[in-house]
Design a protein around this motif. Structure first.
Motif, PDB file in Angstrom:
ATOM      1  N   THR A  87       0.845  -1.183   0.000  1.00 52.24           N
ATOM      2  CA  THR A  87       0.000   0.000   0.000  1.00 52.24           C
ATOM      3  C   THR A  87       0.885   1.239   0.000  1.00 52.24           C
ATOM      4  OG1 THR A  87      -1.834  -1.101   1.117  1.00 52.24           O
ATOM      5  CG2 THR A  87      -1.696   1.297   1.347  1.00 52.24           C
ATOM      6  N   LEU A  94      -3.558   0.106  -3.048  1.00 54.93           N
ATOM      7  CA  LEU A  94      -4.005  -0.504  -1.799  1.00 54.93           C
ATOM      8  C   LEU A  94      -4.114  -2.003  -1.999  1.00 54.93           C
ATOM      9  CD1 LEU A  94      -5.057   0.080   1.110  1.00 54.93           C
ATOM     10  CD2 LEU A  94      -7.363   0.056   0.156  1.00 54.93           C
ATOM     11  N   GLU A 121      -6.403  -5.642   2.927  1.00 54.42           N
ATOM     12  CA  GLU A 121      -6.725  -4.729   4.020  1.00 54.42           C
ATOM     13  C   GLU A 121      -8.224  -4.673   4.302  1.00 54.42           C
ATOM     14  OE1 GLU A 121      -4.875  -3.109   6.087  1.00 54.42           O
ATOM     15  OE2 GLU A 121      -2.870  -3.314   5.226  1.00 54.42           O
ATOM     16  N   HIS A 128      -6.276   4.328   5.735  1.00 58.75           N
ATOM     17  CA  HIS A 128      -5.284   4.123   4.678  1.00 58.75           C
ATOM     18  C   HIS A 128      -5.454   5.143   3.559  1.00 58.75           C
ATOM     19  CE1 HIS A 128      -3.103   0.653   5.955  1.00 58.75           C
ATOM     20  NE2 HIS A 128      -4.146  -0.158   5.975  1.00 58.75           N
ATOM     21  N   LEU A 129      -6.691   5.281   3.095  1.00 55.06           N
ATOM     22  CA  LEU A 129      -6.928   6.154   1.952  1.00 55.06           C
ATOM     23  C   LEU A 129      -6.675   7.615   2.303  1.00 55.06           C
ATOM     24  CD1 LEU A 129     -10.118   4.480   0.434  1.00 55.06           C
ATOM     25  CD2 LEU A 129      -7.730   4.236  -0.301  1.00 55.06           C
ATOM     26  N   GLU A 157      -2.784   8.020   2.391  1.00 55.05           N
ATOM     27  CA  GLU A 157      -2.155   8.037   1.063  1.00 55.05           C
ATOM     28  C   GLU A 157      -2.569   9.276   0.273  1.00 55.05           C
ATOM     29  OE1 GLU A 157       0.247   6.195   0.619  1.00 55.05           O
ATOM     30  OE2 GLU A 157      -0.127   4.700   2.185  1.00 55.05           O
TER      31      GLU A 157
END
Length: 340
Positions: free
Chosen positions: A136, A145, A149, A172-173, A176
């Motif tokens: 990721t 990704l 996950e 996560h998003l 990033e």
């Protein structure tokens, strides 16, 4: 469920809308319903995203005349895992839901969609037996990704293995996307010196910094006075991405609480002050200090409710003065009027 209407999110209006079929205007067309279920007099016609019809994987609408069969969020996904694999289909649908949530927050901040600025593109990939692991990350405007996950068990395993108190798809998003918007807002926004004075010099060897971070093993806690997380202390780029993600957590939670007209006070007989949570996207935007004054009791309430149900803290952080200075930097950067 109450009225039986088809509901969809309309990105151009940033709101959910009830849609009525409009077969007289064309196949698969819908018209937004007005007050009391009447047709919208604006004449706007919409189509549902193709991923809704094909996979029940999207609830965004798009203008009837749009060139793409996909909505503005789904069309950003350029690479998918093998969707003939049932597990991958379920994972992808969860990730797209998180991505739509990210899209909404960025749009409310004026970042996406925005004239003259394109958003990131996404690749959602699965590991193959014998192949290199899917990592990721962000590179050159593309956010990758690993779809594993989306598996609760796998995500929990990685969270424990890496000593992270918080690990979610939306986290996560958001993280990033911070790397993407560092290029857009910091590097190309002529505020590098201000960034370096607060976060450090991003020209430090990135790979060596990450090796040093993971070599430490257990969390020493020496990051707490100046960073929002242990990982933020690894390198200025990661410090920014973690801070950015945290700011998105903040505005999203505050907006949700404000939509419920949340008002609260800390349960202390000597603390008479009551906090009315305000919408961080309201005009004029609330000051950063006001957001923090609302944020602290709100997260205390959130964690206390979770503990009452035997769950872990939903917000396992305590923001230090150093971390708040960096969050203020992100806030001030976003409050600047757009260039041009």
């Amino acid at each position: 469920m109450h009225c039986g209407s088809t509901l969809a999110f309309v990105p151009e209006l940033l709101c959910m809308a009830a849609l009525a079929p409009a077969p007289q205007d064309g196949p698969d067309l819908w018209r937004r319903m007005g007050l009391r279920g009447s047709a919208d007099c604006s004449g706007r016609l919409y189509r549902l995203c193709a991923n809704h019809a094909a996979y029940d994987a999207c609830n965004f609408a798009l203008p009837a005349h749009d060139f793409s069969p996909l909505c503005v969020s789904c069309r950003q996904t350029r690479v998918l895992p093998d969707l003939s694999e049932p597990a991958n289909l379920g994972r992808w649908k969860q990730i797209e839901a998180a991505k739509r949530q990210l899209f909404y927050t960025l749009a409310r901040l004026g970042l996406e969609p925005a004239p003259g600025r394109s958003g990131p593109v996404f690749e959602f990939l699965a590991d193959w037996p014998g192949g290199p692991p899917v990592l990721t990350g962000h590179h050159g405007g593309t956010i990758t990704l690993n779809v594993a996950e989306a598996d609760d068990g796998e995500r929990a395993r990685r969270r424990v293995a890496l000593g992270e108190p918080y690990r979610t798809l939306i986290g996560h998003l958001r993280h990033e996307s911070g790397h993407f918007y560092w290029d857009q807002l910091v590097r190309d926004g002529h505020c590098l010196e201000a960034f370096r004075s607060l976060f450090g010099d991003e020209r430090l060897d990135y790979a060596a910094a990450l090796r040093a971070h993971y070599a430490k093993g257990s969390d020493t806690g020496d990051w707490r006075p100046h960073h929002v997380s242990s990982y933020a202390a690894s390198h200025p780029w990661e410090d920014w991405a973690e801070t950015w993600a945290h700011y998105l957590h903040m505005v999203d939670l505050l907006e949700t609480a404000a939509s419920y007209q949340t008002s609260l006070s800390v349960p202390d007989p000597h603390a008479a002050q009551r906090h009315q949570v305000s919408d961080p996207f309201a005009s004029p935007r609330p000051a950063f200090d006001d957001m923090v004054r609302q944020w602290v009791p709100l997260t205390l309430l959130l964690n206390s409710l979770n503990r009452s149900l035997g769950q872990s803290d939903a917000y396992p952080f305590a923001l230090s003065p150093g971390a708040l200075r960096k969050l203020r930097f992100a806030h001030d950067l976003l409050m600047q009027p757009p260039a041009g």
